[in-house]
Design a protein around this motif. Structure first.
Motif, PDB file in Angstrom:
ATOM      1  N   LYS A 132       0.861  -1.177   0.000  1.00  0.00           N
ATOM      2  CA  LYS A 132       0.000   0.000   0.000  1.00  0.00           C
ATOM      3  C   LYS A 132       0.894   1.222   0.000  1.00  0.00           C
ATOM      4  O   LYS A 132       1.670   1.442   0.935  1.00  0.00           O
ATOM      5  N   GLU A 133       0.811   1.950  -1.089  1.00  0.00           N
ATOM      6  CA  GLU A 133       1.614   3.159  -1.278  1.00  0.00           C
ATOM      7  C   GLU A 133       3.092   2.890  -1.019  1.00  0.00           C
ATOM      8  O   GLU A 133       3.797   3.672  -0.388  1.00  0.00           O
ATOM      9  N   GLY A 134       3.556   1.738  -1.522  1.00  0.00           N
ATOM     10  CA  GLY A 134       4.965   1.395  -1.447  1.00  0.00           C
ATOM     11  C   GLY A 134       5.390   0.633  -0.215  1.00  0.00           C
ATOM     12  O   GLY A 134       6.502   0.094  -0.174  1.00  0.00           O
ATOM     13  N   GLU A 135       4.527   0.564   0.815  1.00  0.00           N
ATOM     14  CA  GLU A 135       4.852  -0.156   2.044  1.00  0.00           C
ATOM     15  C   GLU A 135       4.193  -1.526   2.016  1.00  0.00           C
ATOM     16  O   GLU A 135       2.993  -1.649   1.742  1.00  0.00           O
ATOM     17  N   LEU A 136       4.966  -2.576   2.313  1.00  0.00           N
ATOM     18  CA  LEU A 136       4.417  -3.923   2.281  1.00  0.00           C
ATOM     19  C   LEU A 136       3.303  -4.076   3.314  1.00  0.00           C
ATOM     20  O   LEU A 136       3.419  -3.608   4.452  1.00  0.00           O
TER      21      LEU A 136
END
Length: 552
Positions: A132-136
């Protein structure tokens, strides 16, 4: 002097750790049992009861056993649809799964629901690329330790998920994609995410790294197939895979020229995969198959906690699902009626060619909507219906997603773009392949597809010669400038499912007016008078879609 002593002490500790790692060895074999694409087949094939019995037997024989699932477990049968997946998570808890990864269909009940279900699971979900938005969202891997030997399991889910589930579920309220799967058109972003997870697991002391993938071998999934990933990475010892429902057992070389074992296990628990790591450090894969019509728990009399739980869950639904709502004089199929796979299992063609069930489903949409044309994606037609009585359960199995019928206004050009997009993988499978009503078309398969996708795998245009030709609506050549009415479901027409972005912004004439399974029920019981007859007798359909393999 003090600094030198510290350095010597650090070196001694490192040497000691290395010696300990070298001395650690398995005293018993490790067996990784894996399932994939069970699609709620809780009492089919081996069934969950047979799977639990298999696990117990292997443990009793002196093995360490790890049980993992490679996705698409919670959707595909009425028990999943009517409980939005919860009954399956409860059963997986009972069976005793150790690890799972999300498949594309884990998201079919919406993102919030999926995350609720993962919280109810007694086992971790892992993925090195779902973010989500680059964060796992989940940990990229987990490590299990046996006899002092660490074994890492790295999870990954096909980036095709954004279009093979409902794109809207991965977007915020403004329509921006906030969830993703490290997708880009080269695959490099995905490969880097997986390599990072593998390297981290190795740095943590993993002696073996096992990939748990929902990647598959379908051409339409390139550059994110299992072969793409293996060929672009290092450090993976074995790749346990799902998504394409295949049972292929493959050895291939990774980026460094080292051999990686890849194993698929099919669908509906007809196959259970097995990876064995011996006490000598040797890896091998095996595949247990159950192709009998009678499921293993019934034929073998398997009775355990999983059997009791499956029986209880199924019993609560049986009365409603067994209600006979219609009859069919012919078998309605998603499979090739003649050809079979090498292992004797059927070959699915509904995602690459016309079938009589595809015709029936598309006709139902056009009949119930009154539209000029109707589309049904082949991936939304999940199972065949045998000749004889048709129950509510049969129809729910055909359309298990709970999509809702919509009608929109489209131009002839948008229809042409949709057909081109749907036919881009033929003769290979694509869940977005279009079964049609009110329309006929040819696919000139000798022409390579020039349909292109954007970074989110949505349709972005056609750059060259079109392979879809001679399109006719109502027997007349399609007019690219003319306005037509098109019926399908919200998944495709409103939410961009399977990448059908060409319909964005179209005027909606009927908005989610009826569930897909109800569309089919109404057509069969009403328009057809409760009987599917000889007009659908030809299993390959009535010639609405014609493949042209050579240039005329």
């Amino acid at each position: 002097m003090k600094r030198i002593l510290c350095l010597l002490l650090a070196m001694a500790m490192l040497l000691g750790c290395a010696a300990l790692a070298e001395s650690a060895a398995l005293t018993r074999d490790v067996v990784v049992l894996f399932t994939s694409d069970a699609h709620c087949g809780i009492d089919q094939g081996f069934g969950y009861a047979g799977l639990a019995a298999m696990r117990d037997s292997l443990e009793d024989a002196g093995n360490h056993v790890v049980l993992v699932d490679n996705g698409d477990a919670i959707q595909g049968e009425p028990i999943g649809t009517l409980t939005t997946g919860e009954a399956i998570i409860e059963l997986m808890n009972t069976v005793g799964y150790d690890i799972a990864i999300p498949g594309n269909h884990e998201f079919d009940y919406g993102m919030d629901r999926f995350l609720e279900l993962t919280a109810k699971a007694n086992f971790p979900y892992i993925s090195a690329n779902f973010n989500k938005e680059g964060e796992l969202v989940f940990a990229p891997y987990v490590i299990k330790e046996f006899d002092g030997v660490k074994i890492a399991f790295v999870g990954m889910t096909t980036p095709k998920t954004i279009t093979s589930s409902t794109p809207k579920y991965f977007q915020d309220e403004q329509g921006n994609f906030v969830y993703g799967f490290m997708q880009d058109e080269t695959g490099e972003k995905l490969y880097a995410a997986i390599q990072s997870a593998v390297d981290a697991a190795r740095a943590e002391g993993a002696a073996y790294v096992i990939a748990l993938g929902h990647m598959g071998n379908e051409a339409s999934c390139s550059p994110w197939t299992y072969a793409d990933v293996i060929g672009a990475t290092t450090g993976i010892d074995a790749f346990l895979d799902g998504h394409s429902h295949d049972t292929d057992q493959v050895e291939m070389l990774n980026k460094d020229g080292e051999t990686v074992l890849r194993s698929g296990c099919g669908t509906k628990l007809a196959g259970v995969g097995c990876l064995r790591i011996s006490t000598k450090g040797e890896l091998s894969t095996d595949l247990y198959l159950w192709n009998n019509d009678v499921a293993a728990p019934e034929l073998l009399g398997i009775r355990n906690a999983a059997y009791d739980a499956v029986t209880a869950a199924a019993g609560t639904l049986s009365d409603k699902l067994n209600e006979v709502v219609a009859k069919t004089a012919v078998e309605l199929t998603i499979n090739d009626p003649v050809a079979k796979k090498d292992d004797g299992s059927p070959i699915r063609i509904v995602r690459s060619a016309e079938t009589n069930l595809g015709d029936l489903c598309a006709d139902a949409y056009r009949d119930q909507s009154g539209a000029d044309v109707a589309f049904v994606n082949g991936g939304g037609i999940r199972t065949s219906i045998k000749a004889g009585d048709i129950t509510l359960g049969n129809i729910l199995k055909v359309h298990p997603f709970g999509n809702a019928m919509c009608v929109i206004e489209v131009s002839g050009q948008q229809i042409l773009d949709a057909l081109e997009w749907g036919a881009r993988a033929v003769p290979s499978e694509s869940g977005g392949f279009l079964q049609v009503s009110g329309l006929t078309y040819e696919i000139h398969t000798y022409i390579e597809s020039t349909a292109v996708a954007d970074e989110n795998t949505m349709f972005a245009g056609v750059t060259g010669e079109r392979r879809v030709q001679n399109v006719k609506i109502g027997g007349e050549d399609i007019d690219p400038e003319k306005t037509y009415t098109l019926a399908s479901h919200n998944y495709m027409l409103k939410n961009g499912g399977d990448g059908y972005s060409m319909f964005a912004g179209c005027k909606v004439l009927q908005d989610e007016v009826m569930l897909d399974n109800q569309v089919l029920i109404n057509y069969i019981t009403g328009t057809l008078g409760g009987v599917v007859g000889e007009s659908y007798a030809e299993p390959y359909g009535e010639g609405r879609i014609v493949a042209v393999p050579e240039k005329p």
